[in-house]
Design a protein around this motif. Structure first.
Motif, PDB file in Angstrom:
ATOM      1  N   ARG A  66      -5.984  -9.020  -1.666  1.00  0.00           N
ATOM      2  CA  ARG A  66      -5.687  -8.975  -0.233  1.00  0.00           C
ATOM      3  C   ARG A  66      -6.838  -8.491   0.655  1.00  0.00           C
ATOM      4  O   ARG A  66      -6.877  -8.784   1.835  1.00  0.00           O
ATOM      5  CB  ARG A  66      -4.446  -8.118   0.021  1.00  0.00           C
ATOM      6  CG  ARG A  66      -3.157  -8.910  -0.111  1.00  0.00           C
ATOM      7  CD  ARG A  66      -1.968  -8.118   0.341  1.00  0.00           C
ATOM      8  NE  ARG A  66      -0.778  -8.957   0.425  1.00  0.00           N
ATOM      9  CZ  ARG A  66       0.435  -8.480   0.662  1.00  0.00           C
ATOM     10  NH1 ARG A  66       0.611  -7.187   0.831  1.00  0.00           N
ATOM     11  NH2 ARG A  66       1.463  -9.296   0.738  1.00  0.00           N
ATOM     12  N   HIS A  67      -7.780  -7.758   0.100  1.00  0.00           N
ATOM     13  CA  HIS A  67      -8.878  -7.237   0.922  1.00  0.00           C
ATOM     14  C   HIS A  67     -10.010  -8.245   1.120  1.00  0.00           C
ATOM     15  O   HIS A  67     -10.870  -8.057   1.977  1.00  0.00           O
ATOM     16  CB  HIS A  67      -9.470  -5.975   0.266  1.00  0.00           C
ATOM     17  CG  HIS A  67     -10.278  -6.290  -0.951  1.00  0.00           C
ATOM     18  ND1 HIS A  67      -9.704  -6.561  -2.171  1.00  0.00           N
ATOM     19  CD2 HIS A  67     -11.619  -6.425  -1.136  1.00  0.00           C
ATOM     20  CE1 HIS A  67     -10.649  -6.833  -3.053  1.00  0.00           C
ATOM     21  NE2 HIS A  67     -11.821  -6.763  -2.454  1.00  0.00           N
ATOM     22  N   TYR A  70     -11.402  -9.622   4.552  1.00  0.00           N
ATOM     23  CA  TYR A  70     -12.254  -8.812   5.431  1.00  0.00           C
ATOM     24  C   TYR A  70     -13.731  -9.087   5.178  1.00  0.00           C
ATOM     25  O   TYR A  70     -14.534  -9.146   6.104  1.00  0.00           O
ATOM     26  CB  TYR A  70     -11.952  -7.326   5.243  1.00  0.00           C
ATOM     27  CG  TYR A  70     -10.532  -6.944   5.564  1.00  0.00           C
ATOM     28  CD1 TYR A  70     -10.027  -7.082   6.862  1.00  0.00           C
ATOM     29  CD2 TYR A  70      -9.677  -6.462   4.571  1.00  0.00           C
ATOM     30  CE1 TYR A  70      -8.716  -6.746   7.161  1.00  0.00           C
ATOM     31  CE2 TYR A  70      -8.365  -6.131   4.863  1.00  0.00           C
ATOM     32  CZ  TYR A  70      -7.886  -6.269   6.157  1.00  0.00           C
ATOM     33  OH  TYR A  70      -6.588  -5.941   6.448  1.00  0.00           O
ATOM     34  N   GLU A 107      -1.451 -13.312   1.060  1.00  0.00           N
ATOM     35  CA  GLU A 107      -1.041 -12.543   2.240  1.00  0.00           C
ATOM     36  C   GLU A 107       0.485 -12.448   2.339  1.00  0.00           C
ATOM     37  O   GLU A 107       1.030 -11.440   2.780  1.00  0.00           O
ATOM     38  CB  GLU A 107      -1.614 -13.204   3.501  1.00  0.00           C
ATOM     39  CG  GLU A 107      -1.509 -12.384   4.751  1.00  0.00           C
ATOM     40  CD  GLU A 107      -2.530 -11.259   4.828  1.00  0.00           C
ATOM     41  OE1 GLU A 107      -2.398 -10.425   5.746  1.00  0.00           O
ATOM     42  OE2 GLU A 107      -3.458 -11.191   3.991  1.00  0.00           O
TER      43      GLU A 107
END
Length: 270
Positions: A66-67, A70, A107
């Motif tokens: 999920r990161h 970024y 997500e």
């Protein structure tokens, strides 16, 4: 000699600032490399948690991935969360633009949900192994009879093990600004299992990602979860109309969310 090692350090920010092609290849290579590293971390965790292949391993994969958005400068704007609050098994269908879809998938991935993917993915190093450990169902797209057999088995597994399956009904990646005609496998699967279909639409990536033009900027992806479509009482005879209905709903939503993103951010300059 002491100065030479500093040259790449000086060149890197310069190229990131001045060359969109360099940024494109750097982000793509970073994405693939980092996903392989994450898979390497996930493999022992999944084996320790579940002892092997299990859909519950998708929880670990989801947390680890999920990161990544970024690092790539991406943001997801999700609407329709309430439509995923459905008990029991169901089939999620979504449009398919690139390998970046994995980030949107993670997500919103519900519990006890895995994917149907092309057989070739299992050979993708550590990523292929973690896909297998996550219970991903692999199909041979070149053999229709094999694909149908896999879908029949998948329908039984959905009901026996109470799992959800995510399918890309276009069958291949598509970045043409519209949806490709849907293949029928996902709809046969839902009808055989008598479970609902939940359509999910990713807005067009063309505002930040153009593969042919070697452009990969920061951007926002609108992710719209549509109301479920029931299949109870349907038979094989209803598969075509079910597919057509799903296609029309998703195409309308795709054009709508893509237009809203374009109006917000403007088109990607070439």
């Amino acid at each position: 000699m002491d100065v030479l090692w500093m040259v790449p350090l000086l060149l890197f920010p310069l190229l990131m600032w001045t060359s969109s092609t360099f940024v494109f290849y750097f982000k793509k290579c970073f994405y693939v490399g980092w996903m392989m590293c994450l898979a390497l971390i996930a493999i022992p965790l999944c084996i320790l948690k579940s002892g092997g292949r299990d859909v519950e391993n998708m929880r670990i994969i989801r947390v680890l991935v999920r990161h990544v958005k970024y690092f790539l400068g991406l943001r997801f704007d999700v609407s329709g969360w309430e439509h995923l609050q459905t008990e029991g098994p169901y089939v999620i269908i979504s449009n398919h633009q690139s390998s970046l879809d994995v980030l949107g998938l993670m997500e919103i991935l519900p519990d006890r949900c895995t994917m149907i993917a092309k057989k070739e993915l299992i050979y993708a190093g550590t990523v292929g192994l973690i896909c297998w450990l996550g219970g991903i169902v692999f199909i041979n797209r070149k053999k229709t009879s094999d694909a149908k057999s896999v879908m029949t088995d998948a329908a039984k597994t959905m009901l026996d093990d109470q799992i959800r399956l995510w399918v890309f009904p276009e069958g291949t990646r598509n970045q043409r600004g519209d949806l490709l005609p849907f293949k029928k496998g996902a709809f046969h699967l839902a009808v055989q299992a008598q479970v609902p279909i939940i359509p999910v639409v990713f807005s067009s990536y063309s505002n930040f990602y153009l593969r042919k033009e070697k452009q990969f900027k920061s951007g926002t992806i609108r992710l719209k979860i549509l109301p479920k479509i029931e299949t109870k009482g349907m038979t094989t005879d209803d598969v075509t109309s079910l597919s057509d209905k799903s296609f029309n709903l998703m195409r309308s939503a795709f054009l709508n969310v893509s237009d809203s993103v374009t109006q917000s951010n403007g088109p990607l300059r070439h």
